[in-house]
Design a protein around this motif. Structure first.
Motif, mmCIF file in Angstrom:
data_model
loop_
_atom_site.group_PDB
_atom_site.id
_atom_site.type_symbol
_atom_site.label_atom_id
_atom_site.label_comp_id
_atom_site.label_asym_id
_atom_site.label_seq_id
_atom_site.Cartn_x
_atom_site.Cartn_y
_atom_site.Cartn_z
ATOM 1 N N THR A 184 0.809 -1.316 -0.228
ATOM 2 C CA THR A 184 -0.190 -0.164 -0.010
ATOM 3 C C THR A 184 0.777 1.369 -0.008
ATOM 4 O O THR A 184 0.592 2.545 -0.510
ATOM 5 C CB THR A 184 -0.901 -0.161 1.090
ATOM 6 O OG1 THR A 184 -1.757 -1.211 1.189
ATOM 7 C CG2 THR A 184 -1.548 1.230 1.251
ATOM 8 N N SER A 185 2.006 1.369 0.679
ATOM 9 C CA SER A 185 3.005 2.370 0.853
ATOM 10 C C SER A 185 3.519 2.610 -0.480
ATOM 11 O O SER A 185 3.639 3.639 -0.891
ATOM 12 C CB SER A 185 3.913 2.164 1.861
ATOM 13 O OG SER A 185 3.425 1.745 3.055
ATOM 14 N N LYS A 186 3.913 1.553 -1.088
ATOM 15 C CA LYS A 186 4.658 1.796 -2.414
ATOM 16 C C LYS A 186 3.760 2.230 -3.646
ATOM 17 O O LYS A 186 4.057 3.033 -4.260
ATOM 18 C CB LYS A 186 5.241 0.350 -2.765
ATOM 19 C CG LYS A 186 6.407 -0.143 -1.966
ATOM 20 C CD LYS A 186 6.988 -1.587 -2.375
ATOM 21 C CE LYS A 186 8.136 -1.997 -1.440
ATOM 22 N NZ LYS A 186 8.414 -3.312 -1.738
ATOM 23 N N ARG A 187 2.349 1.645 -3.590
ATOM 24 C CA ARG A 187 1.538 2.204 -4.576
ATOM 25 C C ARG A 187 1.103 3.585 -4.276
ATOM 26 O O ARG A 187 1.195 4.352 -5.202
ATOM 27 C CB ARG A 187 0.389 1.120 -4.372
ATOM 28 C CG ARG A 187 -1.284 1.853 -5.017
ATOM 29 C CD ARG A 187 -0.644 1.556 -6.838
ATOM 30 N NE ARG A 187 -1.941 2.297 -7.476
ATOM 31 C CZ ARG A 187 -1.996 3.589 -7.704
ATOM 32 N NH1 ARG A 187 -0.999 4.417 -7.461
ATOM 33 N NH2 ARG A 187 -2.900 4.005 -8.748
ATOM 34 N N LEU A 188 0.926 4.092 -2.997
ATOM 35 C CA LEU A 188 0.795 5.332 -2.623
ATOM 36 C C LEU A 188 1.876 6.228 -3.333
ATOM 37 O O LEU A 188 1.628 7.212 -3.973
ATOM 38 C CB LEU A 188 0.595 5.569 -1.431
ATOM 39 C CG LEU A 188 0.324 7.189 -0.615
ATOM 40 C CD1 LEU A 188 -0.961 7.571 -1.526
ATOM 41 C CD2 LEU A 188 0.235 7.191 0.716
ATOM 42 N N VAL A 189 3.123 5.923 -2.896
ATOM 43 C CA VAL A 189 4.360 6.840 -3.073
ATOM 44 C C VAL A 189 4.405 6.846 -4.828
ATOM 45 O O VAL A 189 4.755 7.954 -5.214
ATOM 46 C CB VAL A 189 5.602 6.225 -2.422
ATOM 47 C CG1 VAL A 189 6.845 6.987 -3.174
ATOM 48 C CG2 VAL A 189 5.526 6.621 -0.938
ATOM 49 N N ALA A 190 4.292 5.811 -5.429
ATOM 50 C CA ALA A 190 4.635 5.777 -6.887
ATOM 51 C C ALA A 190 3.381 6.667 -7.357
ATOM 52 O O ALA A 190 3.688 7.326 -8.135
ATOM 53 C CB ALA A 190 4.179 4.246 -7.316
ATOM 54 N N GLY A 191 2.034 6.610 -6.812
ATOM 55 C CA GLY A 191 0.982 7.645 -7.589
ATOM 56 C C GLY A 191 1.620 8.912 -7.466
ATOM 57 O O GLY A 191 1.181 9.793 -8.333
#
Length: 312
Positions: A184-191
């Motif tokens: 979830t953290s990685k998806r948020l930061v990528a977005g």
């Protein structure tokens, strides 16, 4: 044979229905976070720290385009934090104002996305006054510009001031990404990184169009302004070259083939990264993560920033 065909058709339809249901659930999960995985404790500080910059961007772009900020459009996101100092509506042409307003609403969305994932903290005290920006530009040139640089005076000045902001945030997201553990953290930061990079690209492109235009009344080109501001960020960050202006020596351009530098990147045209400490040194304008100032007269918030203030 007919019975076999009917059975096969029924099975296929059942499979497609299940697939659609699964896809719909996945879309809802991705879009609205209905089934997002828990955020590891080790990720929380890294996700909360960028709120400092997202607050800054949201307020600067909202005030610049609309003349008011989060206290009017989304007061719940401020969590009672103090109103920004000196922010006001800029004298923008219709096209630039439209672009900046788009950025503003995007930043409101970023604040919502982060706060939906982690608790966050109240808006820190921000100094977005013309005087605050003038100090940065004076530092960049190593002398006092006369008259003082005013980011709100016209579209070109505002874009030059905007040059200071999204790029610092995007390098922070690049730096944070490999340290994150949760999906979830990685998806948020990528977005977030994707949109911040887009904003920076738009700002740099609009400035690049006028790279050789001299900024009135300083008799200094737009390109020179960006080069000086990037040099300053490199100096304050204290970790070498991680910032580049719009025009560079040809050997420093992409593949060593071109001097135009509408997008900043390393020798492989890959985005630079920065740590929270480097970012604090830059946005404080002090070159020291323990000494607040600049856009954050009382310091940034969150555990990472506060840990350095406590060690002051």
């Amino acid at each position: 044979m007919a019975h076999f065909a009917h059975t096969s058709t029924t099975a296929i339809l059942a499979f497609l229905i299940l697939l659609l249901l699964y896809s719909s659930e996945s879309i809802l999960s991705d879009e609205y976070g209905l089934e997002s995985s828990p955020v590891p404790d080790s990720d929380v500080d890294l996700l909360e720290f960028p709120l400092n910059l997202e607050y800054l961007e949201a307020e600067f772009f909202l005030y610049g385009s609309l003349g008011f900020g989060l206290d009017k459009v989304a007061p719940n996101l401020t969590l009672g934090g103090p109103k920004p100092l000196g922010a006001k509506k800029a004298k923008l042409d219709p096209f630039t104002r439209d672009v900046i307003e788009q950025f503003a609403w995007q930043e409101v969305g970023h604040l919502r996305a982060i706060k939906k994932t982690v608790k966050g903290f109240p808006r820190p005290q921000l100094d977005l006054s013309a005087k605050s920006f003038a100090k940065v530009f004076n530092l960049a040139f190593g002398r006092v510009l006369k008259p003082p640089f005013d980011p709100y005076a016209n579209s070109l000045n505002y874009l030059l001031a905007s040059y200071l902001i999204p790029y610092v945030g995007l390098t922070g997201y690049v730096g944070a990404n490999p340290k994150l553990q949760g999906s979830t953290s990685k998806r948020l930061v990528a977005g977030l990184l994707g949109v911040e990079s887009g904003q920076d690209a738009v700002i740099r492109t609009l400035l690049y169009k006028h790279a050789l235009v001299k900024v009135h009344p300083y008799d200094i080109t737009v390109a020179e302004f960006t080069n000086r501001l990037s040099d300053l960020r490199n100096k304050l960050g204290q970790t070498g070259l991680k910032d580049e202006g719009l025009l560079v020596p040809k050997y420093e351009g992409a593949e060593g083939k071109i001097s135009g530098n509408v997008l900043a990147g390393d020798g492989y045209s890959v985005a630079y990264d920065r740590t929270p400490e480097e970012i604090l040194r830059i946005v404080y304008g002090s070159g020291d993560e323990h000494v607040p100032g600049g856009f954050y007269p009382k310091g940034a918030d969150g555990r990472i920033a506060k840990s350095h203030l406590q060690n002051e």
